[in-house]
Scaffold this active site. Structure first.
Site, PDB file in Angstrom:
ATOM      1  N   LEU A   6       0.183 -23.633   2.971  1.00  0.00           N
ATOM      2  CA  LEU A   6       1.109 -23.677   1.843  1.00  0.00           C
ATOM      3  C   LEU A   6       0.455 -23.041   0.613  1.00  0.00           C
ATOM      4  O   LEU A   6      -0.513 -23.566   0.065  1.00  0.00           O
ATOM      5  CB  LEU A   6       1.501 -25.121   1.550  1.00  0.00           C
ATOM      6  CG  LEU A   6       2.052 -25.917   2.750  1.00  0.00           C
ATOM      7  CD1 LEU A   6       2.488 -27.305   2.321  1.00  0.00           C
ATOM      8  CD2 LEU A   6       3.208 -25.172   3.421  1.00  0.00           C
ATOM      9  N   ALA A   8       2.549 -21.338  -2.037  1.00  0.00           N
ATOM     10  CA  ALA A   8       3.675 -20.825  -2.825  1.00  0.00           C
ATOM     11  C   ALA A   8       3.653 -21.275  -4.275  1.00  0.00           C
ATOM     12  O   ALA A   8       4.366 -20.712  -5.105  1.00  0.00           O
ATOM     13  CB  ALA A   8       5.001 -21.259  -2.188  1.00  0.00           C
ATOM     14  N   GLY A   9       2.854 -22.271  -4.604  1.00  0.00           N
ATOM     15  CA  GLY A   9       2.926 -22.874  -5.932  1.00  0.00           C
ATOM     16  C   GLY A   9       2.219 -22.075  -7.005  1.00  0.00           C
ATOM     17  O   GLY A   9       1.271 -21.323  -6.742  1.00  0.00           O
ATOM     18  N   GLN A  78       9.108 -19.135   0.219  1.00  0.00           N
ATOM     19  CA  GLN A  78       9.809 -20.299  -0.307  1.00  0.00           C
ATOM     20  C   GLN A  78      10.469 -19.873  -1.617  1.00  0.00           C
ATOM     21  O   GLN A  78       9.792 -19.643  -2.620  1.00  0.00           O
ATOM     22  CB  GLN A  78       8.856 -21.468  -0.541  1.00  0.00           C
ATOM     23  CG  GLN A  78       9.567 -22.755  -0.965  1.00  0.00           C
ATOM     24  CD  GLN A  78       8.605 -23.894  -1.279  1.00  0.00           C
ATOM     25  OE1 GLN A  78       7.429 -23.671  -1.567  1.00  0.00           O
ATOM     26  NE2 GLN A  78       9.100 -25.124  -1.244  1.00  0.00           N
ATOM     27  N   GLY A  83       9.528 -28.760  -2.699  1.00  0.00           N
ATOM     28  CA  GLY A  83       8.747 -29.744  -1.969  1.00  0.00           C
ATOM     29  C   GLY A  83       8.055 -29.182  -0.741  1.00  0.00           C
ATOM     30  O   GLY A  83       8.322 -28.065  -0.282  1.00  0.00           O
ATOM     31  N   THR A  84       7.164 -29.997  -0.184  1.00  0.00           N
ATOM     32  CA  THR A  84       6.328 -29.543   0.926  1.00  0.00           C
ATOM     33  C   THR A  84       7.115 -29.373   2.220  1.00  0.00           C
ATOM     34  O   THR A  84       6.845 -28.435   2.988  1.00  0.00           O
ATOM     35  CB  THR A  84       5.168 -30.529   1.144  1.00  0.00           C
ATOM     36  OG1 THR A  84       5.675 -31.874   1.113  1.00  0.00           O
ATOM     37  CG2 THR A  84       4.118 -30.376   0.061  1.00  0.00           C
ATOM     38  N   GLY A 135      -1.118 -41.289  -1.710  1.00  0.00           N
ATOM     39  CA  GLY A 135      -0.394 -41.735  -0.546  1.00  0.00           C
ATOM     40  C   GLY A 135      -1.401 -42.353   0.406  1.00  0.00           C
ATOM     41  O   GLY A 135      -2.429 -41.740   0.713  1.00  0.00           O
ATOM     42  N   ASN A 160      -4.054 -40.095   2.147  1.00  0.00           N
ATOM     43  CA  ASN A 160      -3.502 -38.959   2.864  1.00  0.00           C
ATOM     44  C   ASN A 160      -4.133 -37.688   2.307  1.00  0.00           C
ATOM     45  O   ASN A 160      -3.967 -37.350   1.135  1.00  0.00           O
ATOM     46  CB  ASN A 160      -1.985 -38.932   2.680  1.00  0.00           C
ATOM     47  CG  ASN A 160      -1.329 -37.726   3.324  1.00  0.00           C
ATOM     48  OD1 ASN A 160      -1.956 -36.963   4.050  1.00  0.00           O
ATOM     49  ND2 ASN A 160      -0.047 -37.529   3.055  1.00  0.00           N
ATOM     50  N   HIS A 308     -23.875 -11.552 -25.972  1.00  0.00           N
ATOM     51  CA  HIS A 308     -24.997 -11.662 -26.914  1.00  0.00           C
ATOM     52  C   HIS A 308     -25.305 -13.100 -27.305  1.00  0.00           C
ATOM     53  O   HIS A 308     -24.510 -13.758 -27.954  1.00  0.00           O
ATOM     54  CB  HIS A 308     -24.689 -10.910 -28.221  1.00  0.00           C
ATOM     55  CG  HIS A 308     -24.185  -9.521 -28.035  1.00  0.00           C
ATOM     56  ND1 HIS A 308     -24.959  -8.492 -27.566  1.00  0.00           N
ATOM     57  CD2 HIS A 308     -22.957  -8.995 -28.252  1.00  0.00           C
ATOM     58  CE1 HIS A 308     -24.242  -7.385 -27.510  1.00  0.00           C
ATOM     59  NE2 HIS A 308     -23.016  -7.658 -27.914  1.00  0.00           N
TER      60      HIS A 308
END
Length: 393
Positions: A6, A8-9, A78, A83-84, A135, A160, A308
């Site tokens: 994943l 796409a974000g 996507q 969402g996932t 989670g 998770n 510098h």
């Protein structure tokens, strides 16, 4: 095994670093963040990579092409960030058997990911001291019975870790309803898999979710720390390179420089004369660190200059940043508390005793600028000579 990655974000919590670059393509050591995920997946046994892309998708396509690491590559788009589960659903047409789902902004150790693949269907779990922020997996032995989001009374200490291996049948279960957060959640797909299969919880030894700038710094500390000494560029005069230092071909280290590994100097970069680089620092392609400069435990992205008599510590500089002479970065609070930073309008603890600044692409500081710990400079921001910057801009 197919691996859906994943990517796409945009990474809004990583701003301003993601204003021009998608979060999965931010540099971690010698390659983009998502490339580490892909490399680990291939080493663990993935035979095909399917990247789900969206924001600045061309950057991902151009880097990976039609094949990567000896395996074929496909790209799924996507269209909206819903969402996932929606992201994986975008890749449905390419799925034809058991498949893994990996977050392109997470880092895993290879042995753990290999165990995850072998235990399919399975979920990666990581033991954390305060699981109520994650989670959390409810388990019966090593079998997952449920995932509970941010429970007040966690059933286990297993968070998770955002990596899954699904049976082929799960391809038909991706079109889940919107959650209360307005997203189609991959955990709703997991719930259906748990109801139909014995799903194994696989504890991973090392995991990092790279969502905020200080976690990008931590990712670089991990991956720069794994590099073995290699000197392919030009080292001049009495320059002193200690430990696991990588100097890529085309880079130049001038006399009087001291580099203490682990450190990475990418192609086209120049360091010195008389500069000091230390502490898991990554200097990107065509960067310049000049006379009398110290860079410590920092990421300096491509085409940026610290020319510098300046100090940069525990900081992340975007592309095409130029720090004026005697720019000084503070990276330690006098009260010893963790440095705080503003993320999406909220003051958040970095959890780090030492943390400097985050500078977006194209930042310019004037001579004798001082930057307070935790300051964020938006892309293109400037300072005036002698200015002390204590607030984001």
């Amino acid at each position: 095994m197919q691996a859906v990655v994943l990517a796409a974000g945009e990474g809004t919590r990583m701003r301003p670093l993601t204003e021009n670059t998608p979060k999965p393509m931010l540099p971690v050591a010698d390659r983009p963040l998502v490339a580490h995920t892909a490399d680990t997946a291939i080493a663990a046994g993935a035979e095909e990579l399917i990247f789900v892309v969206g924001y600045e998708a061309d950057a991902v396509r151009e880097f990976f092409g039609d094949s990567y690491g000896g395996v074929p590559v496909e790209f799924a788009v996507q269209e909206e960030q819903l969402g996932t589960a929606d992201a994986v659903d975008a890749a449905r047409e390419y799925l034809d058997g058991p498949f893994a789902v990996l977050n392109g902004d997470n880092l895993y150790d290879e042995a753990s990911l290999s165990s995850l693949f072998d235990a399919a269907p399975s979920i990666a779990a990581y033991q954390v001291p305060d699981p109520s922020n994650y989670g959390v997996l409810s388990t019966d032995g090593d079998r997952v019975t449920a995932i509970i989001e941010k429970p007040a009374d966690p059933p286990t200490e297993l968070a998770n870790a955002g990596a899954y291996v699904f049976p082929a049948e799960a391809r038909e279960w991706l079109d889940v309803e919107m959650s209360e957060r307005g997203e189609r959640e991959i955990t709703d797909v997991v719930t259906q898999v748990i109801e139909a299969y014995d799903v194994t919880a696989v504890e991973v030894d090392r995991w990092l979710d790279v969502g905020r700038p200080w976690e990008l710094l931590e990712a670089n500390e991990w991956k720069v720390g794994e590099l073995d000494r290699r000197i392919d560029g030009e080292v001049r005069g009495d320059a002193d390179l200690r430990g696991d230092v990588v100097v890529e071909a085309g880079a130049v280290i001038e006399p009087g420089v001291v580099i203490e590994g682990p450190a990475l100097v990418r192609a086209g970069a120049t360091v010195g004369p008389n500069a000091y680089v230390r502490g898991a620092t990554a200097l990107g392609e065509d960067t310049h660190v000049g006379h009398g400069v110290e860079v410590k435990n920092s990421v300096v992205m491509a085409d940026s200059n610290v020319p510098h008599v300046s100090y940069v510590g525990d900081s992340v500089l975007g592309t095409d940043v130029n720090l004026g002479a005697s720019t000084q970065v503070a990276n330690l609070r006098h009260d010893g508390e963790p440095v705080k930073m503003t993320v999406k309008g909220d003051r958040v603890s970095t959890g780090r005793r030492k943390f400097g600044v985050v500078a977006g692409d194209g930042v310019r500081t004037a001579i004798n600028t001082s930057l307070d710990a935790g300051v964020v400079l938006s892309a293109g921001a400037t300072t005036t000579p002698g200015e002390s910057v204590t607030r984001d801009r």
